[in-house]
Design a protein around this motif. Structure first.
Motif, PDB file in Angstrom:
ATOM      1  N   ASP A 164       0.816  -1.215   0.000  1.00 12.64           N
ATOM      2  CA  ASP A 164       0.000   0.000   0.000  1.00 12.64           C
ATOM      3  C   ASP A 164       0.850   1.267   0.000  1.00 12.64           C
ATOM      4  OD1 ASP A 164       0.801  -0.808   2.630  1.00 12.64           O
ATOM      5  OD2 ASP A 164      -0.603   0.646   3.485  1.00 12.64           O
ATOM      6  N   ARG A 165       2.159   1.133   0.192  1.00 11.78           N
ATOM      7  CA  ARG A 165       3.048   2.298   0.218  1.00 11.78           C
ATOM      8  C   ARG A 165       3.677   2.604  -1.143  1.00 11.78           C
ATOM      9  NH1 ARG A 165       7.581   1.675   4.323  1.00 11.78           N
ATOM     10  NH2 ARG A 165       7.872   3.851   3.732  1.00 11.78           N
ATOM     11  N   SER A 167       4.300   4.091  -4.625  1.00 12.27           N
ATOM     12  CA  SER A 167       3.906   5.379  -5.189  1.00 12.27           C
ATOM     13  C   SER A 167       3.067   5.196  -6.455  1.00 12.27           C
ATOM     14  CB  SER A 167       5.145   6.205  -5.525  1.00 12.27           C
ATOM     15  OG  SER A 167       4.796   7.378  -6.240  1.00 12.27           O
ATOM     16  N   GLU A 168       2.030   6.022  -6.589  1.00 11.53           N
ATOM     17  CA  GLU A 168       1.222   6.009  -7.800  1.00 11.53           C
ATOM     18  C   GLU A 168       2.027   6.533  -8.991  1.00 11.53           C
ATOM     19  OE1 GLU A 168      -2.186   8.362  -6.947  1.00 11.53           O
ATOM     20  OE2 GLU A 168      -3.105   6.882  -5.586  1.00 11.53           O
ATOM     21  N   ASN A 169       3.093   7.261  -8.703  1.00 17.46           N
ATOM     22  CA  ASN A 169       3.926   7.855  -9.755  1.00 17.46           C
ATOM     23  C   ASN A 169       5.201   7.062 -10.002  1.00 17.46           C
ATOM     24  OD1 ASN A 169       2.137  10.118 -10.035  1.00 17.46           O
ATOM     25  ND2 ASN A 169       3.050  10.995  -8.183  1.00 17.46           N
ATOM     26  N   ARG A 170       5.199   5.784  -9.633  1.00 16.79           N
ATOM     27  CA  ARG A 170       6.435   5.010  -9.713  1.00 16.79           C
ATOM     28  C   ARG A 170       7.000   4.918 -11.126  1.00 16.79           C
ATOM     29  NH1 ARG A 170       2.158   1.877  -8.633  1.00 16.79           N
ATOM     30  NH2 ARG A 170       1.659   0.049  -9.915  1.00 16.79           N
ATOM     31  N   GLU A 171       6.138   4.817 -12.133  1.00 16.02           N
ATOM     32  CA  GLU A 171       6.627   4.735 -13.511  1.00 16.02           C
ATOM     33  C   GLU A 171       7.178   6.077 -13.967  1.00 16.02           C
ATOM     34  OE1 GLU A 171       6.970   2.059 -15.270  1.00 16.02           O
ATOM     35  OE2 GLU A 171       6.036   0.756 -13.767  1.00 16.02           O
ATOM     36  N   LYS A 172       6.442   7.127 -13.701  1.00 14.99           N
ATOM     37  CA  LYS A 172       6.850   8.470 -14.093  1.00 14.99           C
ATOM     38  C   LYS A 172       8.165   8.864 -13.425  1.00 14.99           C
ATOM     39  CE  LYS A 172       5.296  13.300 -13.931  1.00 14.99           C
ATOM     40  NZ  LYS A 172       4.203  14.218 -13.485  1.00 14.99           N
TER      41      LYS A 172
END
Length: 218
Positions: A164-165, A167-172
């Motif tokens: 759950d930790r 990041s939603e921006n891991r790809e970016k």
């Protein structure tokens, strides 16, 4: 379960499987070392797996509000393992956000980087938790840029039982979670530190940052 560190009398094995796809081995790697147990576990594993085989740097971004036990722990990891860790701090120069390089002896213990960030960005809070962004991520990225790194990955010490930790921006942001790749959980990390001659002298409920609301006494 993909074991990558064997435990025999507290001696670490240097025999480790590949962490991820071959593509990752082609780009430089920033290892973001927070000063926690899991982060240190990751740093040591990546050092043993990749040192001398790919461009690799370890970076700790100090907010000035880290507990002294955390600074001592990072220094001991660096000394025992020869990490050559780069210590960074947020800095405000002529109203412009930047960074400066410090070390264990010169690192702030009284919150100066945090205060400078507040002067520029305001007080971090639950609705606007910009402290990690401005005090940690931004200095690390600025440092990487200053040494000419453009195409690189940043390794983050999050376990497979902390999904759950992520990041939603891991790809970016080109983030990589190597411990998730090899299914490391808290018991594995605890076992590693049980056999080590030193450890982080903090309770599990104590965060590295003295003012972080993400930790609780419950």
């Amino acid at each position: 379960m993909k074991h990558f560190i064997s435990f025999s009398g507290g001696v670490e094995s240097t025999t480790m499987p590949a962490f991820a796809k071959p593509l990752l081995a082609e780009v430089p790697l920033v290892v973001s070392f927070s000063g926690g147990r899991t982060s240190a576990f990751m740093a040591r594993a990546l050092q043993l797996r990749y040192e001398g085989k790919r461009e690799l740097i370890f970076i700790f971004a100090n907010t000035g509000k880290e507990r002294i036990e955390t600074l001592d722990f990072i220094n001991e990891c660096e000394t025992r393992w020869n990490l050559n860790c780069v210590w960074l701090e947020y800095d405000l120069v002529e109203d412009k956000s930047t960074f400066k390089i410090v070390d264990y002896n010169s690192a702030s213990r009284n919150g100066e980087p945090f205060e400078s960030c507040i002067a520029k960005m305001g007080i971090p809070n639950i609705k606007t938790p910009h402290c990690s962004r401005d005090l940690k991520k931004a200095p690390i990225r600025a440092y990487a840029k200053s040494i000419g790194w453009k195409d690189y990955r940043t390794a983050i010490g999050i376990r497979s039982d902390e999904m759950d930790r992520i990041s939603e921006n891991r790809e970016k942001e080109n983030l990589w979670y190597p411990l998730i790749d090899i299914e490391i959980t808290k018991p594995h990390v605890n076992r590693f530190w049980r056999d080590m001659p030193f450890r982080l002298e903090l309770k599990g409920y104590q965060g590295n940052c003295k003012v972080c609301w993400k930790k609780s006494l419950r």
